[in-house]
Design an enzyme around this catalytic site. Sequence first.
Site, short mmCIF file in Angstrom:
data_model
loop_
_atom_site.label_atom_id
_atom_site.label_comp_id
_atom_site.label_asym_id
_atom_site.label_seq_id
_atom_site.Cartn_x
_atom_site.Cartn_y
_atom_site.Cartn_z
N ASP A 97 1.70 -2.10 -3.03
CA ASP A 97 2.12 -3.25 -2.56
C ASP A 97 2.00 -4.74 -2.96
O ASP A 97 1.66 -5.78 -2.28
CB ASP A 97 1.99 -3.36 -1.08
CG ASP A 97 2.17 -2.08 -0.25
OD1 ASP A 97 2.98 -1.37 -0.75
OD2 ASP A 97 1.92 -2.05 0.87
N LYS A 112 8.27 2.12 0.58
CA LYS A 112 7.69 2.88 2.04
C LYS A 112 7.88 2.02 3.21
O LYS A 112 7.89 0.87 2.96
CB LYS A 112 6.08 3.10 1.60
CG LYS A 112 5.21 2.10 1.40
CD LYS A 112 3.80 2.25 1.12
CE LYS A 112 2.95 1.26 0.92
NZ LYS A 112 2.46 0.52 2.20
N CYS A 149 -2.93 -0.60 3.73
CA CYS A 149 -1.93 0.06 3.30
C CYS A 149 -2.86 1.14 2.22
O CYS A 149 -2.63 2.24 1.95
CB CYS A 149 -0.66 -0.51 2.44
SG CYS A 149 0.21 -1.27 3.85
#
EC number: 3.5.1.110
Length: 236
Positions: free
Chosen positions: A24, A133, A166
């Site tokens: 990310d 995701k 995450c």
Amino acid sequence: MITLPARPESLTFAPQQSALIVVDMQNAYASQGGYLDLAGFDVSATRPVIVNINTAVAAARAAGMLIIWFQNGWDDQYVEAGGPGSPNYHKSNALKTMRQRPELQGKLLAKGGWDYQLVDELTPQEGDIVLPKPRYSGFFNTPLDSILRSRGIRHLVFTGIATNVCVESTLRDGFFLEYFGIVLEDATHQAGPAFAQQAALFNIETFFGWVSDVESFCHALSPATPLSLAKEKRYA
């Protein structure tokens, strides 16, 4: 085979049977004006993380490691985010921020938008894999597990943001699926105060995986390679 110095002990593995996972590194999480910044989280220390991830990616690519990039987010109508019946609807700070500030609706973590894009300094190359995701974990509702198993990959080296959300979620899910997870601490950054980083690294080192750093990773892959790292001590 390489031996990577790590806490609580070193690990030995083959680079060609491992993957570097970049979690990310989007404008949402690493840029001023992105989702985390707009939601009140401090992103001022993300620049050194970007530099260190670039260094780790270059070393991994040269060693023949698979590189996987994750982008967290949803369709521009937020169907993938879940409605009021989903815990994600209530806990996602991006969704909550848009409800509190209607002028941001459709701008945070929406596929195709600036917020969703990877930061300019980090660019996937041919042979890398880029995966969307919809939740914190990179294993949930993605083909990650099958991609790794089909290539005989068992060791996962993690970088990215946020360490305590995450990154840790993906590493934990990997642990439950029998993957060896290693996080490069100076190539990650937390969402929240510094103790969130410390707690996440403690959890990983003690219960779910291993903790190393970019310099150790690069030297293990290529001992003679000079490094260009961002030197910034952020945590006690």
